[in-house]
Design a protein around this motif. Structure first.
Motif, PDB file in Angstrom:
ATOM      1  N   LEU A 105      -9.959 -11.696  -5.738  1.00 25.86           N
ATOM      2  CA  LEU A 105      -9.886 -10.238  -5.674  1.00 25.86           C
ATOM      3  C   LEU A 105      -8.915  -9.746  -6.750  1.00 25.86           C
ATOM      4  CD1 LEU A 105     -11.440 -10.356  -2.959  1.00 25.86           C
ATOM      5  CD2 LEU A 105      -9.729  -8.808  -2.042  1.00 25.86           C
ATOM      6  N   PRO A 106      -9.105  -8.535  -7.302  1.00 25.99           N
ATOM      7  CA  PRO A 106      -8.173  -8.001  -8.298  1.00 25.99           C
ATOM      8  C   PRO A 106      -6.772  -7.841  -7.695  1.00 25.99           C
ATOM      9  CG  PRO A 106     -10.145  -6.612  -8.122  1.00 25.99           C
ATOM     10  CD  PRO A 106     -10.221  -7.624  -7.032  1.00 25.99           C
ATOM     11  N   ALA A 107      -5.743  -8.050  -8.520  1.00 27.75           N
ATOM     12  CA  ALA A 107      -4.354  -8.018  -8.035  1.00 27.75           C
ATOM     13  C   ALA A 107      -4.027  -6.697  -7.350  1.00 27.75           C
ATOM     14  CB  ALA A 107      -3.398  -8.275  -9.201  1.00 27.75           C
ATOM     15  N   GLY A 108      -4.520  -5.592  -7.910  1.00 31.39           N
ATOM     16  CA  GLY A 108      -4.220  -4.275  -7.333  1.00 31.39           C
ATOM     17  C   GLY A 108      -4.798  -4.157  -5.921  1.00 31.39           C
ATOM     18  N   GLU A 109      -6.002  -4.683  -5.741  1.00 27.57           N
ATOM     19  CA  GLU A 109      -6.658  -4.656  -4.429  1.00 27.57           C
ATOM     20  C   GLU A 109      -5.849  -5.493  -3.425  1.00 27.57           C
ATOM     21  OE1 GLU A 109      -9.503  -3.201  -3.398  1.00 27.57           O
ATOM     22  OE2 GLU A 109      -9.628  -4.210  -1.447  1.00 27.57           O
ATOM     23  N   ILE A 110      -5.395  -6.676  -3.892  1.00 27.91           N
ATOM     24  CA  ILE A 110      -4.617  -7.552  -2.999  1.00 27.91           C
ATOM     25  C   ILE A 110      -3.344  -6.843  -2.551  1.00 27.91           C
ATOM     26  CG2 ILE A 110      -3.278  -9.705  -2.910  1.00 27.91           C
ATOM     27  CD1 ILE A 110      -5.362 -10.943  -4.806  1.00 27.91           C
ATOM     28  N   GLU A 111      -2.623  -6.240  -3.511  1.00 22.11           N
ATOM     29  CA  GLU A 111      -1.350  -5.583  -3.160  1.00 22.11           C
ATOM     30  C   GLU A 111      -1.590  -4.387  -2.243  1.00 22.11           C
ATOM     31  OE1 GLU A 111       1.510  -6.997  -3.550  1.00 22.11           O
ATOM     32  OE2 GLU A 111       0.440  -8.589  -4.620  1.00 22.11           O
ATOM     33  N   GLY A 112      -2.684  -3.691  -2.455  1.00 21.26           N
ATOM     34  CA  GLY A 112      -3.014  -2.548  -1.593  1.00 21.26           C
ATOM     35  C   GLY A 112      -3.255  -2.989  -0.155  1.00 21.26           C
ATOM     36  N   ARG A 113      -4.017  -4.074  -0.010  1.00 23.83           N
ATOM     37  CA  ARG A 113      -4.313  -4.565   1.345  1.00 23.83           C
ATOM     38  C   ARG A 113      -3.042  -5.067   2.032  1.00 23.83           C
ATOM     39  NH1 ARG A 113      -9.982  -7.935   1.512  1.00 23.83           N
ATOM     40  NH2 ARG A 113     -11.263  -6.502   0.321  1.00 23.83           N
ATOM     41  N   ILE A 114      -2.193  -5.762   1.256  1.00 26.46           N
ATOM     42  CA  ILE A 114      -0.954  -6.287   1.856  1.00 26.46           C
ATOM     43  C   ILE A 114      -0.063  -5.120   2.289  1.00 26.46           C
ATOM     44  CG2 ILE A 114       1.192  -7.545   1.356  1.00 26.46           C
ATOM     45  CD1 ILE A 114      -0.470  -9.504  -0.313  1.00 26.46           C
ATOM     46  N   ALA A 115       0.033  -4.087   1.440  1.00 23.48           N
ATOM     47  CA  ALA A 115       0.887  -2.940   1.781  1.00 23.48           C
ATOM     48  C   ALA A 115       0.405  -2.293   3.075  1.00 23.48           C
ATOM     49  CB  ALA A 115       0.865  -1.932   0.627  1.00 23.48           C
ATOM     50  N   GLU A 116      -0.897  -2.195   3.239  1.00 23.96           N
ATOM     51  CA  GLU A 116      -1.453  -1.579   4.444  1.00 23.96           C
ATOM     52  C   GLU A 116      -1.132  -2.432   5.682  1.00 23.96           C
ATOM     53  OE1 GLU A 116      -2.560   1.201   5.038  1.00 23.96           O
ATOM     54  OE2 GLU A 116      -3.883   1.109   6.792  1.00 23.96           O
ATOM     55  N   ALA A 117      -1.289  -3.759   5.545  1.00 17.74           N
ATOM     56  CA  ALA A 117      -1.004  -4.645   6.682  1.00 17.74           C
ATOM     57  C   ALA A 117       0.486  -4.622   7.035  1.00 17.74           C
ATOM     58  CB  ALA A 117      -1.442  -6.077   6.351  1.00 17.74           C
ATOM     59  N   VAL A 118       1.329  -4.552   6.011  1.00 18.32           N
ATOM     60  CA  VAL A 118       2.780  -4.491   6.232  1.00 18.32           C
ATOM     61  C   VAL A 118       3.122  -3.212   6.999  1.00 18.32           C
ATOM     62  CG1 VAL A 118       4.988  -4.114   5.041  1.00 18.32           C
ATOM     63  CG2 VAL A 118       3.453  -5.938   4.290  1.00 18.32           C
ATOM     64  N   ARG A 119       2.454  -2.126   6.633  1.00 19.94           N
ATOM     65  CA  ARG A 119       2.708  -0.853   7.313  1.00 19.94           C
ATOM     66  C   ARG A 119       2.264  -0.942   8.782  1.00 19.94           C
ATOM     67  NH1 ARG A 119       0.082   3.320   8.966  1.00 19.94           N
ATOM     68  NH2 ARG A 119      -1.951   2.604   8.217  1.00 19.94           N
ATOM     69  N   ILE A 120       1.058  -1.450   9.017  1.00 19.93           N
ATOM     70  CA  ILE A 120       0.523  -1.492  10.388  1.00 19.93           C
ATOM     71  C   ILE A 120       1.385  -2.391  11.275  1.00 19.93           C
ATOM     72  CG2 ILE A 120      -1.432  -2.275  11.797  1.00 19.93           C
ATOM     73  CD1 ILE A 120      -3.293  -1.458   9.504  1.00 19.93           C
ATOM     74  N   LEU A 121       1.829  -3.533  10.735  1.00 22.42           N
ATOM     75  CA  LEU A 121       2.547  -4.501  11.568  1.00 22.42           C
ATOM     76  C   LEU A 121       4.061  -4.478  11.363  1.00 22.42           C
ATOM     77  CD1 LEU A 121      -0.167  -7.190  11.413  1.00 22.42           C
ATOM     78  CD2 LEU A 121       0.798  -6.291  13.498  1.00 22.42           C
ATOM     79  N   GLN A 122       4.546  -3.457  10.655  1.00 24.17           N
ATOM     80  CA  GLN A 122       5.994  -3.263  10.461  1.00 24.17           C
ATOM     81  C   GLN A 122       6.664  -4.550   9.968  1.00 24.17           C
ATOM     82  OE1 GLN A 122       6.860  -1.849  14.404  1.00 24.17           O
ATOM     83  NE2 GLN A 122       5.168  -0.436  14.174  1.00 24.17           N
ATOM     84  N   LEU A 123       6.169  -5.032   8.849  1.00 26.69           N
ATOM     85  CA  LEU A 123       6.729  -6.261   8.274  1.00 26.69           C
ATOM     86  C   LEU A 123       7.635  -5.968   7.070  1.00 26.69           C
ATOM     87  CD1 LEU A 123       3.522  -8.504   8.451  1.00 26.69           C
ATOM     88  CD2 LEU A 123       5.605  -8.766   9.808  1.00 26.69           C
ATOM     89  N   ASP A 124       7.998  -4.692   6.877  1.00 23.30           N
ATOM     90  CA  ASP A 124       8.848  -4.352   5.722  1.00 23.30           C
ATOM     91  C   ASP A 124      10.114  -5.214   5.746  1.00 23.30           C
ATOM     92  OD1 ASP A 124       7.699  -1.224   5.405  1.00 23.30           O
ATOM     93  OD2 ASP A 124       7.839  -2.056   7.431  1.00 23.30           O
ATOM     94  N   GLY A 125      10.514  -5.642   4.585  1.00 22.83           N
ATOM     95  CA  GLY A 125      11.766  -6.402   4.469  1.00 22.83           C
ATOM     96  C   GLY A 125      11.595  -7.884   4.738  1.00 22.83           C
ATOM     97  N   LEU A 126      10.390  -8.315   5.167  1.00 19.74           N
ATOM     98  CA  LEU A 126      10.210  -9.732   5.490  1.00 19.74           C
ATOM     99  C   LEU A 126       9.340 -10.460   4.468  1.00 19.74           C
ATOM    100  CD1 LEU A 126       9.457  -9.441   9.338  1.00 19.74           C
ATOM    101  CD2 LEU A 126      11.657  -9.857   8.232  1.00 19.74           C
ATOM    102  N   LEU A 127       8.868  -9.740   3.445  1.00 18.76           N
ATOM    103  CA  LEU A 127       7.828 -10.303   2.576  1.00 18.76           C
ATOM    104  C   LEU A 127       8.257 -11.555   1.816  1.00 18.76           C
ATOM    105  CD1 LEU A 127       6.030  -7.121   1.208  1.00 18.76           C
ATOM    106  CD2 LEU A 127       5.082  -8.914   2.657  1.00 18.76           C
ATOM    107  N   GLN A 128       9.550 -11.656   1.505  1.00 21.99           N
ATOM    108  CA  GLN A 128       9.985 -12.819   0.717  1.00 21.99           C
ATOM    109  C   GLN A 128      10.453 -13.982   1.580  1.00 21.99           C
ATOM    110  OE1 GLN A 128       8.934 -12.798  -2.219  1.00 21.99           O
ATOM    111  NE2 GLN A 128       8.425 -10.616  -1.986  1.00 21.99           N
ATOM    112  N   ARG A 129      10.462 -13.800   2.896  1.00 22.96           N
ATOM    113  CA  ARG A 129      10.930 -14.892   3.760  1.00 22.96           C
ATOM    114  C   ARG A 129       9.861 -15.955   3.960  1.00 22.96           C
ATOM    115  NH1 ARG A 129      14.240 -12.402   8.747  1.00 22.96           N
ATOM    116  NH2 ARG A 129      15.305 -10.753   7.623  1.00 22.96           N
TER     117      ARG A 129
END
Ligand code: ADP
Length: 384
Positions: A105-129
């Motif tokens: 998938l294009p990088a922009g599409e991947i980042e968009g989907r991840i941002a949406e999932a992070v928002r829905i599941l409140q994973l902010d701040g955990l992405l690098q762990r």
């Protein structure tokens, strides 16, 4: 949203049958929960949908396309496992991105989907762990997020809350229900052995029963909305599995039959049940069923001795010794002043009684099924 159809699906491992003759339609957007005791084949059924096992017989369709021969990757389903199954050496972000990168998938599409999932599941701040730097609840949210970014047709959950402690289970249960709404009503199939999880999450419950000792009976004991299984269990197995604490069962004999009611005899105690008398004969041994919350304490003409009390705060579990019965009758009561040894009046309301014949099948309720609990009283009988 996807519709799933199973027709005549059976599964055996070697000579051992595990699932038998499953006919089931899971509607598009439905939250369908497979529940049943350990070993009844719930996970196997989920794995058949995922393509991780092949059925021994029958047909599986997703959106009207036969998928029996399709490998898991081509079914467009995402599975969330009890054990999370995260890649330990990858960060949360990499865990989510990996499958999408693999699909180029294009990088922009991947980042968009991840941002949406992070928002829905409140994973902010955990992405690098890494997974080992997360709590159990956070790991499970990452596993769910990884399923979300794939934008599957169907989500398959295999006991996703089993590894969480009690408080986190309740919280994550709410999150999964919210997720189902947030994802525009994606189709979800969820496996659990916990009937409370099934009751609270499901649009529809599919209750499976073990095959052992049941010949070639179908695996599905009953399928329907949670309250249908609670109020109208099709048989004794369903009645005993759904509801906590479990329904009381009382051995009895049919005494006489009336118009829309059955009079039973419980070791000399008469018990009227608002049920269709069809097919019953006087003298027939039957099992009466009543939920602990429907036993009325402090009312009625019968009396029984209290053998044990459990005080839970908001209510008490009161165990009553019934004459001739081998197990005590459990009643739920809001009172906290009941003590062991008390002799209490009690009533078994006619409209709350279930009746099971010798083969376990529930007697139909008939036309008076919807009588409100408050209005329940002994039904008039004929010919007793
Ligand atoms: P549940 O999820 O309801 O606890 P499972 O679907 O995991 O039940 O298992 C149902 C039965 O099938 C169990 O008796 C289990 O031991 C058996 N079983 C599951 N997978 C296999 C396998 N790969 N080979 C042989 N038997 C299996």
């Amino acid at each position: 949203m996807s519709r799933i159809e199973l027709r005549g699906v059976s599964k055996r491992f070697g000579n051992t049958p595990v699932l038998n003759d499953i006919d089931l339609t899971i509607a598009a957007g439905e939250f369908c929960v497979f529940v049943g005791p350990s070993g009844c084949g719930k996970s196997t059924l989920l794995r058949l949908l995922a393509g991780l096992e092949d059925p021994s017989a029958g047909e599986i369709e997703i959106d009207a396309v036969r998928v029996n021969e399709l490998p898991p990757a081509r079914r467009n389903v995402a599975m969330v496992f009890q054990s999370y199954a995260l890649y330990p050496h990858m960060s949360v972000h990499q865990n989510m991105a990996f499958g999408l990168q693999h699909r180029q998938l294009p990088a922009g599409e991947i980042e968009g989907r991840i941002a949406e999932a992070v928002r829905i599941l409140q994973l902010d701040g955990l992405l690098q762990r890494r997974p080992k730097e997360l709590s159990g609840g956070q790991r499970q949210r990452v596993a769910i997020a990884r399923a979300i970014v794939r934008q599957p047709k169907v989500f398959l959950f295999d006991e996703p809350l089993s590894n969480l402690d009690a408080a986190l289970r309740v919280q994550t249960r709410l999150e999964i229900a919210r997720l189902h709404r947030a994802l525009g009503l994606a189709s979800m199939v969820y496996v659990t052995h916990d009937q409370v999880e099934a009751m609270t999450l499901a649009d529809r419950i599919v209750l499976l029963q073990p095959l052992a000792g049941r010949g070639d009976a179908p695996s599905v004991a009953q399928a329907g909305p949670p309250l249908e299984l609670y109020h109208h269990p099709a048989n004794r197995f369903v009645a005993g599995f759904i509801g906590s604490p479990a329904m009381n069962f009382i051995e009895a004999k049919v005494k006489s039959l009336g118009d829309g009611c059955v009079l039973a005899d419980v070791h000399g105690m008469p018990c009227a049940a608002r049920l269709s008398p069809q097919g019953l004969t006087p003298g027939e041994p039957v099992t009466l069923g009543i939920r602990p919350e429907h036993v009325l304490l402090g009312q009625g003409t019968q009396r029984a001795r209290v053998s044990h009390v459990e005080r839970l705060g908001e209510l008490s579990h009161v165990y009553l010794d019934l004459p001739g019965a081998s197990v005590p009758l459990l009643a739920k009561s809001p009172r906290d002043d009941i003590a062991i040894g008390d002799l209490l009046p009690f009533a078994l309301p006619a409209a709350a009684l279930h009746l099971f014949r010798a083969d376990g099948v529930a007697q139909a309720r008939g036309a008076l099924a919807e009588v409100p609990v408050e209005a329940r009283e002994a039904a008039p009988t004929r010919g007793s």
